[in-house]
Enzyme design. Structure first.
Site, PDB file in Angstrom:
ATOM      1  N   HIS A   1      -7.970   1.266  -6.940  1.00  0.00           N
ATOM      2  CA  HIS A   1      -8.524   0.825  -5.643  1.00  0.00           C
ATOM      3  C   HIS A   1      -9.230   1.959  -4.891  1.00  0.00           C
ATOM      4  O   HIS A   1      -9.490   1.833  -3.691  1.00  0.00           O
ATOM      5  CB  HIS A   1      -7.415   0.221  -4.761  1.00  0.00           C
ATOM      6  CG  HIS A   1      -6.913  -1.104  -5.260  1.00  0.00           C
ATOM      7  ND1 HIS A   1      -5.748  -1.688  -4.830  1.00  0.00           N
ATOM      8  CD2 HIS A   1      -7.442  -1.970  -6.181  1.00  0.00           C
ATOM      9  CE1 HIS A   1      -5.574  -2.854  -5.457  1.00  0.00           C
ATOM     10  NE2 HIS A   1      -6.576  -3.032  -6.287  1.00  0.00           N
TER      11      HIS A   1
ATOM     12  N   THR B   1       5.289  -2.381  -5.937  1.00  0.00           N
ATOM     13  CA  THR B   1       4.140  -3.228  -5.589  1.00  0.00           C
ATOM     14  C   THR B   1       4.625  -4.651  -5.336  1.00  0.00           C
ATOM     15  O   THR B   1       5.521  -5.143  -6.031  1.00  0.00           O
ATOM     16  CB  THR B   1       3.024  -3.194  -6.665  1.00  0.00           C
ATOM     17  OG1 THR B   1       2.021  -4.138  -6.301  1.00  0.00           O
ATOM     18  CG2 THR B   1       3.530  -3.517  -8.056  1.00  0.00           C
ATOM     19  N   SER B   2       3.999  -5.275  -4.338  1.00  0.00           N
ATOM     20  CA  SER B   2       4.417  -6.635  -3.976  1.00  0.00           C
ATOM     21  C   SER B   2       3.961  -7.650  -5.024  1.00  0.00           C
ATOM     22  O   SER B   2       4.423  -8.782  -5.026  1.00  0.00           O
ATOM     23  CB  SER B   2       3.856  -7.011  -2.604  1.00  0.00           C
ATOM     24  OG  SER B   2       2.451  -6.873  -2.599  1.00  0.00           O
TER      25      SER B   2
ATOM     26  N   ASN C   1      -2.681   2.737  -5.146  1.00  0.00           N
ATOM     27  CA  ASN C   1      -2.676   3.526  -3.910  1.00  0.00           C
ATOM     28  C   ASN C   1      -3.953   4.343  -3.753  1.00  0.00           C
ATOM     29  O   ASN C   1      -4.533   4.802  -4.734  1.00  0.00           O
ATOM     30  CB  ASN C   1      -1.455   4.447  -3.875  1.00  0.00           C
ATOM     31  CG  ASN C   1      -0.172   3.649  -3.769  1.00  0.00           C
ATOM     32  OD1 ASN C   1      -0.228   2.441  -3.519  1.00  0.00           O
ATOM     33  ND2 ASN C   1       0.953   4.288  -3.972  1.00  0.00           N
ATOM     34  N   VAL C   2      -4.324   4.512  -2.508  1.00  0.00           N
ATOM     35  CA  VAL C   2      -5.554   5.237  -2.193  1.00  0.00           C
ATOM     36  C   VAL C   2      -5.233   6.574  -1.527  1.00  0.00           C
ATOM     37  O   VAL C   2      -6.129   7.270  -1.058  1.00  0.00           O
ATOM     38  CB  VAL C   2      -6.458   4.372  -1.278  1.00  0.00           C
ATOM     39  CG1 VAL C   2      -6.957   3.130  -2.013  1.00  0.00           C
ATOM     40  CG2 VAL C   2      -5.751   3.957   0.016  1.00  0.00           C
TER      41      VAL C   2
ATOM     42  N   ASN D   1      11.752  -2.258  -7.384  1.00  0.00           N
ATOM     43  CA  ASN D   1      11.294  -2.627  -6.048  1.00  0.00           C
ATOM     44  C   ASN D   1      12.533  -2.801  -5.179  1.00  0.00           C
ATOM     45  O   ASN D   1      13.610  -3.083  -5.708  1.00  0.00           O
ATOM     46  CB  ASN D   1      10.484  -3.932  -6.107  1.00  0.00           C
ATOM     47  CG  ASN D   1       9.594  -4.117  -4.879  1.00  0.00           C
ATOM     48  OD1 ASN D   1      10.076  -4.165  -3.744  1.00  0.00           O
ATOM     49  ND2 ASN D   1       8.296  -4.220  -5.104  1.00  0.00           N
TER      50      ASN D   1
ATOM     51  N   CYS E   1     -28.191  11.580   5.436  1.00  0.00           N
ATOM     52  CA  CYS E   1     -29.390  10.724   5.505  1.00  0.00           C
ATOM     53  C   CYS E   1     -29.374   9.868   6.781  1.00  0.00           C
ATOM     54  O   CYS E   1     -30.336   9.146   7.052  1.00  0.00           O
ATOM     55  CB  CYS E   1     -29.501   9.836   4.265  1.00  0.00           C
ATOM     56  SG  CYS E   1     -28.389   8.424   4.283  1.00  0.00           S
TER      57      CYS E   1
ATOM     58  N   CYS F   1     -21.880   6.692   0.774  1.00  0.00           N
ATOM     59  CA  CYS F   1     -22.993   6.427   1.689  1.00  0.00           C
ATOM     60  C   CYS F   1     -23.411   4.957   1.529  1.00  0.00           C
ATOM     61  O   CYS F   1     -23.644   4.494   0.415  1.00  0.00           O
ATOM     62  CB  CYS F   1     -24.169   7.354   1.364  1.00  0.00           C
ATOM     63  SG  CYS F   1     -25.626   6.964   2.365  1.00  0.00           S
TER      64      CYS F   1
HETATM   65  P1  NAD Z   1       2.268  -3.901  -0.506  1.00  0.00           P
HETATM   66  O1  NAD Z   1       2.270  -3.266   0.832  1.00  0.00           O
HETATM   67  O2  NAD Z   1       1.755  -5.273  -0.645  1.00  0.00           O
HETATM   68  O3  NAD Z   1       3.786  -3.940  -1.029  1.00  0.00           O
HETATM   69  C1  NAD Z   1       4.632  -2.846  -1.031  1.00  0.00           C
HETATM   70  C2  NAD Z   1       5.798  -3.139  -1.944  1.00  0.00           C
HETATM   71  O4  NAD Z   1       6.589  -1.988  -2.029  1.00  0.00           O
HETATM   72  C3  NAD Z   1       6.701  -4.277  -1.447  1.00  0.00           C
HETATM   73  O5  NAD Z   1       6.974  -5.150  -2.526  1.00  0.00           O
HETATM   74  C4  NAD Z   1       7.985  -3.546  -1.027  1.00  0.00           C
HETATM   75  O6  NAD Z   1       9.136  -4.323  -1.230  1.00  0.00           O
HETATM   76  C5  NAD Z   1       7.960  -2.341  -1.934  1.00  0.00           C
HETATM   77  N1  NAD Z   1       8.644  -1.142  -1.450  1.00  0.00           N
HETATM   78  C6  NAD Z   1       8.642  -0.619  -0.196  1.00  0.00           C
HETATM   79  N2  NAD Z   1       9.342   0.526  -0.171  1.00  0.00           N
HETATM   80  C7  NAD Z   1       9.788   0.741  -1.429  1.00  0.00           C
HETATM   81  C8  NAD Z   1      10.560   1.767  -2.055  1.00  0.00           C
HETATM   82  N3  NAD Z   1      11.000   2.826  -1.375  1.00  0.00           N
HETATM   83  N4  NAD Z   1      10.836   1.655  -3.382  1.00  0.00           N
HETATM   84  C9  NAD Z   1      10.405   0.578  -4.099  1.00  0.00           C
HETATM   85  N5  NAD Z   1       9.659  -0.411  -3.557  1.00  0.00           N
HETATM   86  C10 NAD Z   1       9.358  -0.333  -2.251  1.00  0.00           C
HETATM   87  O7  NAD Z   1       1.560  -2.903  -1.496  1.00  0.00           O
HETATM   88  P2  NAD Z   1       0.732  -3.127  -2.842  1.00  0.00           P
HETATM   89  O8  NAD Z   1       1.464  -4.063  -3.731  1.00  0.00           O
HETATM   90  O9  NAD Z   1       0.393  -1.791  -3.326  1.00  0.00           O
HETATM   91  O10 NAD Z   1      -0.626  -3.896  -2.449  1.00  0.00           O
HETATM   92  C11 NAD Z   1      -1.332  -3.729  -1.297  1.00  0.00           C
HETATM   93  C12 NAD Z   1      -2.618  -2.936  -1.312  1.00  0.00           C
HETATM   94  O11 NAD Z   1      -2.361  -1.994  -0.319  1.00  0.00           O
HETATM   95  C13 NAD Z   1      -2.997  -2.097  -2.494  1.00  0.00           C
HETATM   96  O12 NAD Z   1      -4.281  -2.418  -2.833  1.00  0.00           O
HETATM   97  C14 NAD Z   1      -3.011  -0.640  -1.999  1.00  0.00           C
HETATM   98  O13 NAD Z   1      -4.259  -0.035  -2.322  1.00  0.00           O
HETATM   99  C15 NAD Z   1      -2.968  -0.750  -0.524  1.00  0.00           C
HETATM  100  N6  NAD Z   1      -2.144   0.235   0.193  1.00  0.00           N
HETATM  101  C16 NAD Z   1      -2.086   1.525  -0.231  1.00  0.00           C
HETATM  102  C17 NAD Z   1      -1.295   2.438   0.447  1.00  0.00           C
HETATM  103  C18 NAD Z   1      -1.249   3.842  -0.055  1.00  0.00           C
HETATM  104  O14 NAD Z   1      -2.196   4.309  -0.680  1.00  0.00           O
HETATM  105  N7  NAD Z   1      -0.132   4.541   0.152  1.00  0.00           N
HETATM  106  C19 NAD Z   1      -0.555   2.046   1.553  1.00  0.00           C
HETATM  107  C20 NAD Z   1      -0.652   0.712   1.980  1.00  0.00           C
HETATM  108  C21 NAD Z   1      -1.442  -0.184   1.275  1.00  0.00           C
END
Ligand code: NAD
Length: 243
Positions: free
Chosen positions: A116, A185-186, A99-100, A210, A147, A124
């Site tokens: 990430h 995470t997916s 997450n970012v 998940n 700059c 920059c």
């Molecule tokens: P993804 O969006 O691909 O998947 C999200 C996953 O979370 C899914 O498998 C879903 O079923 C599950 N999920 C949703 N709600 C949930 C809950 N309450 N409890 C448990 N599981 C739950 O996200 P990812 O796998 O992190 O990959 C995508 C990329 O997206 C990453 O690189 C990430 O940096 C970025 N991203 C970050 C944010 C953030 O920082 N919050 C938000 C969106 C995407």
């Protein structure tokens, strides 16, 4: 299932946690893959790329400005807090988050890699230096460095490499830690999607949390279907009783 996860965690002297967008969903932050993950007529995967930024930095920055606006109003939820509590329970603990949004950091967690990047940090495009830019909404889009060059979010986009020092750290953890919790995470964004396989090949145990099955589910020793904001606190409560 939760009880079985607690049994595994109880036997473990080191704990690695990997989180994805799902852990922040209960804080109101949309995930990429899900019904709330849409933004206007774009797909996130089409905006979070170096090519999209080169072609149209204004649209990419408008999307980040929108996301930063949502995140600025969000707070760490029970899942983020439970992970911080896990850090307090283990002598050897580390979190790798994809997450970012910076929400894990706001719980006070110390042992963490934001693999990430972080969308409050900018880079920059000319000088490469990074710094925090907390304005929300942004004063100008795209924002510019002193700059004069355009700034970009200091995040890893699709098609870009994760910084080598962070990869080295991740591999060291995957090769030396006993147990991994993979939460929200997916399991389709590489290279992080391959991390559970590495730990497993070294004899480690995996607990997945998940709301639905993922490509990691079959590899996991325990796959719990449920929300991270509900399951993680249950695990922590169970562990506190026995550790
Ligand atoms: P993804 O969006 O691909 O998947 C999200 C996953 O979370 C899914 O498998 C879903 O079923 C599950 N999920 C949703 N709600 C949930 C809950 N309450 N409890 C448990 N599981 C739950 O996200 P990812 O796998 O992190 O990959 C995508 C990329 O997206 C990453 O690189 C990430 O940096 C970025 N991203 C970050 C944010 C953030 O920082 N919050 C938000 C969106 C995407």
């Amino acid at each position: 299932m939760v009880q079985k996860a607690i049994e595994i965690l109880k036997k473990s002297s080191s704990l690695l946690v990997i989180t994805g967008a799902g852990i922040s969903a209960e804080s109101g932050i949309p995930t990429f893959r899900g019904k709330d993950g849409l933004w206007q007529n774009y797909r996130a995967e089409d905006l979070a790329t170096p090519w999209a930024f080169q072609r149209d930095p204004e649209t990419v920055w408008k999307w980040y400005d929108w996301r930063r606006g949502i995140i600025s109003k969000a707070k760490p939820n029970k899942g983020h807090i439970a992970i911080k509590e896990l850090e307090d329970l283990y002598e050897r603990f580390f979190l790798i988050t994809q997450n970012v949004d910076g929400l894990h950091g706001r719980t006070g967690i110390k042992n963490m890699i934001e693999i990430h990047g972080n969308l409050w940090r900018v880079r920059c495009t000319k000088e490469g230096r990074t710094f925090l830019l907390l304005d929300t909404p942004l004063k100008e889009i795209p924002p510019r460095c002193t700059c004069g060059a355009i700034l970009r979010p200091d995040v890893v986009w699709f098609g870009e490499s994760i910084p080598q020092d962070l990869m080295d750290k991740a591999y060291t953890l995957l090769n030396t830690y006993e147990t991994l919790i993979v939460a929200g995470t997916s399991g389709v964004v590489y290279p992080v999607a391959s991390f559970p396989t590495i730990l497993k090949a070294n004899g480690g145990k995996i607990v997945e949390i998940n709301i639905e099955k993922t490509p990691i589910s079959d590899l996991a020793d325990i796959s719990i279907i449920g929300k991270t904001g509900e399951i993680l606190p249950e695990i922590v409560e169970g562990l506190k009783k026995i550790i």
